[in-house]
Design a protein around this motif. Structure first.
Motif, PDB file in Angstrom:
ATOM      1  N   SER A  34       0.842  -1.208   0.000  1.00  0.00           N
ATOM      2  CA  SER A  34       0.000   0.000   0.000  1.00  0.00           C
ATOM      3  C   SER A  34       0.873   1.252   0.000  1.00  0.00           C
ATOM      4  O   SER A  34       0.579   2.234  -0.699  1.00  0.00           O
ATOM      5  N   PHE A  35       1.948   1.211   0.794  1.00  0.00           N
ATOM      6  CA  PHE A  35       2.897   2.327   0.784  1.00  0.00           C
ATOM      7  C   PHE A  35       3.509   2.497  -0.605  1.00  0.00           C
ATOM      8  O   PHE A  35       3.661   3.621  -1.096  1.00  0.00           O
ATOM      9  N   ASP A  36       3.861   1.387  -1.250  1.00  0.00           N
ATOM     10  CA  ASP A  36       4.430   1.460  -2.596  1.00  0.00           C
ATOM     11  C   ASP A  36       3.450   2.085  -3.580  1.00  0.00           C
ATOM     12  O   ASP A  36       3.844   2.860  -4.467  1.00  0.00           O
ATOM     13  N   MET A  37       2.165   1.746  -3.440  1.00  0.00           N
ATOM     14  CA  MET A  37       1.164   2.333  -4.323  1.00  0.00           C
ATOM     15  C   MET A  37       1.104   3.842  -4.142  1.00  0.00           C
ATOM     16  O   MET A  37       1.038   4.608  -5.115  1.00  0.00           O
ATOM     17  N   LEU A  38       1.113   4.296  -2.888  1.00  0.00           N
ATOM     18  CA  LEU A  38       1.090   5.730  -2.611  1.00  0.00           C
ATOM     19  C   LEU A  38       2.365   6.407  -3.110  1.00  0.00           C
ATOM     20  O   LEU A  38       2.315   7.490  -3.708  1.00  0.00           O
ATOM     21  N   ALA A  39       3.513   5.765  -2.866  1.00  0.00           N
ATOM     22  CA  ALA A  39       4.787   6.333  -3.322  1.00  0.00           C
ATOM     23  C   ALA A  39       4.826   6.427  -4.842  1.00  0.00           C
ATOM     24  O   ALA A  39       5.326   7.414  -5.401  1.00  0.00           O
ATOM     25  N   GLY A  40       4.284   5.420  -5.513  1.00  0.00           N
ATOM     26  CA  GLY A  40       4.259   5.444  -6.972  1.00  0.00           C
ATOM     27  C   GLY A  40       3.334   6.515  -7.506  1.00  0.00           C
ATOM     28  O   GLY A  40       3.686   7.243  -8.444  1.00  0.00           O
ATOM     29  N   ARG A  41       2.143   6.646  -6.924  1.00  0.00           N
ATOM     30  CA  ARG A  41       1.184   7.653  -7.410  1.00  0.00           C
ATOM     31  C   ARG A  41       1.681   9.069  -7.140  1.00  0.00           C
ATOM     32  O   ARG A  41       1.530   9.961  -7.974  1.00  0.00           O
ATOM     33  N   LEU A  42       2.280   9.288  -5.966  1.00  0.00           N
ATOM     34  CA  LEU A  42       2.763  10.620  -5.622  1.00  0.00           C
ATOM     35  C   LEU A  42       4.189  10.851  -6.098  1.00  0.00           C
ATOM     36  O   LEU A  42       4.749  11.927  -5.856  1.00  0.00           O
ATOM     37  N   GLU A  43       4.769   9.835  -6.721  1.00  0.00           N
ATOM     38  CA  GLU A  43       6.111   9.923  -7.296  1.00  0.00           C
ATOM     39  C   GLU A  43       7.162  10.305  -6.254  1.00  0.00           C
ATOM     40  O   GLU A  43       7.997  11.184  -6.463  1.00  0.00           O
ATOM     41  N   VAL A  44       7.054   9.649  -5.108  1.00  0.00           N
ATOM     42  CA  VAL A  44       8.087   9.579  -4.064  1.00  0.00           C
ATOM     43  C   VAL A  44       8.275  10.877  -3.275  1.00  0.00           C
ATOM     44  O   VAL A  44       8.217  10.882  -2.039  1.00  0.00           O
ATOM     45  N   LEU A  45       8.479  11.990  -3.957  1.00  0.00           N
ATOM     46  CA  LEU A  45       8.938  13.205  -3.288  1.00  0.00           C
ATOM     47  C   LEU A  45       8.021  13.710  -2.170  1.00  0.00           C
ATOM     48  O   LEU A  45       8.517  14.068  -1.091  1.00  0.00           O
ATOM     49  N   PRO A  46       6.686  13.760  -2.348  1.00  0.00           N
ATOM     50  CA  PRO A  46       5.849  14.231  -1.232  1.00  0.00           C
ATOM     51  C   PRO A  46       6.010  13.408   0.035  1.00  0.00           C
ATOM     52  O   PRO A  46       6.027  13.962   1.144  1.00  0.00           O
ATOM     53  N   LEU A  47       6.137  12.075  -0.108  1.00  0.00           N
ATOM     54  CA  LEU A  47       6.324  11.232   1.063  1.00  0.00           C
ATOM     55  C   LEU A  47       7.690  11.470   1.700  1.00  0.00           C
ATOM     56  O   LEU A  47       7.822  11.450   2.932  1.00  0.00           O
TER      57      LEU A  47
END
Length: 489
Positions: free
Chosen positions: A454-467
């Motif tokens: 789930s974290f990977d999905m969020l990181a992929g959609r937000l393209e890493v930088l916001p996280l």
């Protein structure tokens, strides 16, 4: 940072989360489903509580780029949690971790699922799954900006943090107008697909959900067979619209303002179509012997290539049974992804173009040390900031991918399953291969692995930088608090 402004925006997001649930309540009413009471109760609570929180106005409208990244990261985490509650309370997905996984997969337009029998869900839950795709495709905050004026005109930071690709600029002078224009194009394309699906005699409910899932390039289907049981006409319609939603919305804007030459000579678009054509040719030649006619081989190959490169994740056949060459091509384009500024995921064509141009320029510089050569993309010069952001993204992307893969291997599944599970969630594709193939699901993973993916999905959609920015802000805040506590002692 400006915590007051961030809290104010998150309050509106909570309020809108309730409004987003209301169409599912209407669906439950139409089909006389008791699960609708859970959706209605949750919607009413979110709307009331969120609206009350918005009464607390921020003391300052100052809004920086860092605030934008932090707000986007918190927004997507918040709406994923809020969106999972109706699944859980309605008992359609009784396990909370599974409900979170399914909701994150929906909003990030990934399409990976833990459901073993999709058709067993209520119609209101099926609608909510597909609607999360449509909302997440263009972006939650882009929708909010299209409706509400926020942060005193500084919300370009929100749009840049939430939109896909290495750079985002305003299409028209005001950011709110840009957001509204993007959604106008988005709605028009969704409506066009919906009408064409109805003309192909797809049932009304299935046409609505399919249009939502295609527009968001998400791929949640309402049938266990995904798109395999539909007619060739319907499969071609879905294929064409998956391809269209993988195109940068800047191209559609150029068409609207009648800059046809600029639109059709958009460099990223040319490469996007070239990659699709080349991958389709390779796959069709490789699978030709598996189908009775060339048309069927072409249709299935074309459908799956477009589905994977746009990261939609629909399946028209069990492509896990295809030859190794075809599966290798699909894995490769899974990483390439669609165009920047589209609803598609992946690393984006534009980043590969920038990286390729930079590599060629460095090789040329070795041969001719005094040569000064600028990089150009889509008719504009590539700035140093853009080049640096691409390189930083590639490094961060690789680090998260390797770390996720190493953690997932602790469960003991085979390499192909682990590799494609990370690849397909991180690139927001949906199904992978082997145990996570198109006829399988992610239900067998442990709760911790589901949260990791789930974290990977969020990181992929937000393209890493916001996280990354959010994590850095939390670490800085914690460090500052520790320093103050030591100073007080």
């Amino acid at each position: 940072m400006n915590p007051g402004m961030i809290f104010y925006i998150l309050s509106w997001v909570g309020c809108f989360s309730g409004l987003f649930l209301l169409p599912s309540c209407i669906v439950a009413l139409i089909y006389h489903e008791p699960q609708g009471f859970a959706y209605l109760g949750v919607a009413a609570f979110y709307i009331l509580f969120g609206f009350l929180l918005t009464r607390r106005k921020p003391s300052s409208n100052r809004f920086t780029a860092q605030d934008g990244y932090v707000t986007v990261a918190l927004t997507w985490g918040l709406i994923s949690l809020l969106g999972s509650v109706p699944f859980w309370l309605s008992r359609d997905i009784p396990n909370l971790v599974d409900a979170i996984f399914e909701t994150v997969s929906g909003f990030t337009t990934t399409g990976s699922t833990i459901l073993q029998d999709i058709e067993a869900l209520s119609h209101c839950s099926l609608f909510w799954r597909s609607f999360t795709h449509w909302l997440g495709g263009m972006g939650i905050l882009v929708f909010v900006m299209a409706v509400l004026p926020l942060s005193s005109g500084k919300n370009i930071h929100l749009m840049r943090a939430e939109s896909t690709g290495p750079s985002v600029e305003k299409l028209v002078p005001k950011v709110r107008q840009t957001a509204a224009l993007l959604y106008l194009i988005y709605v028009a394309l969704t409506a066009a697909e919906f009408i064409l699906l109805l003309l192909g005699r797809m049932p009304l409910f299935e046409a609505i959900t399919a249009a939502f899932a295609t527009a968001g390039t998400g791929g949640f289907a309402v049938l266990n067979t995904s798109m395999a049981s539909y007619s060739p006409y319907l499969q071609y319609v879905v294929t064409v619209f998956m391809l269209l939603f993988g195109v940068s919305f800047n191209v559609y804007f150029l068409i609207l303002v009648r800059k046809f030459k600029s639109a059709f000579f958009y460099e990223e678009l040319r490469w996007y179509l070239t990659v699709i054509a080349g991958a389709t040719a390779l796959v069709v030649c490789d699978i030709r012997h598996l189908f009775p006619t060339f048309e069927e081989a072409f249709r299935q190959g074309f459908f799956q290539v477009v589905s994977v490169i746009t990261t939609t994740g629909y399946a028209s056949t069990d492509y896990d049974a295809w030859p190794v060459l075809s599966k290798s091509v699909l894995i490769l384009i899974m990483f390439i992804g669609a165009c920047a500024g589209s609803t598609g995921g992946g690393m984006k064509i534009s980043r590969f173009l920038v990286a390729g141009k930079y590599l060629r320029a460095e090789i040329s510089r070795f041969r001719h040390p005094r040569q000064v050569k600028a990089l150009w993309l889509n008719g504009a010069k590539v700035s140093d900031d853009l080049l640096r952001s691409v390189l930083v993204y590639l490094v961060a992307y690789l680090l998260i991918f390797v770390l996720s893969l190493m953690l997932l291997t602790l469960e003991g599944h085979d390499l192909v399953t682990n590799f494609t599970a990370v690849a397909t969630t991180y690139n927001n594709v949906g199904p992978g291969f082997n145990l996570v193939g198109p006829v399988c699901n992610f239900s067998f993973f442990s709760p911790l692995s589901k949260l990791l993916l789930s974290f990977d999905m969020l990181a992929g959609r937000l393209e890493v930088l916001p996280l990354v920015v959010l994590f850095s802000a939390v670490v800085d805040a914690a460090s500052g608090r520790l320093r103050r506590m030591k100073a007080e002692r």
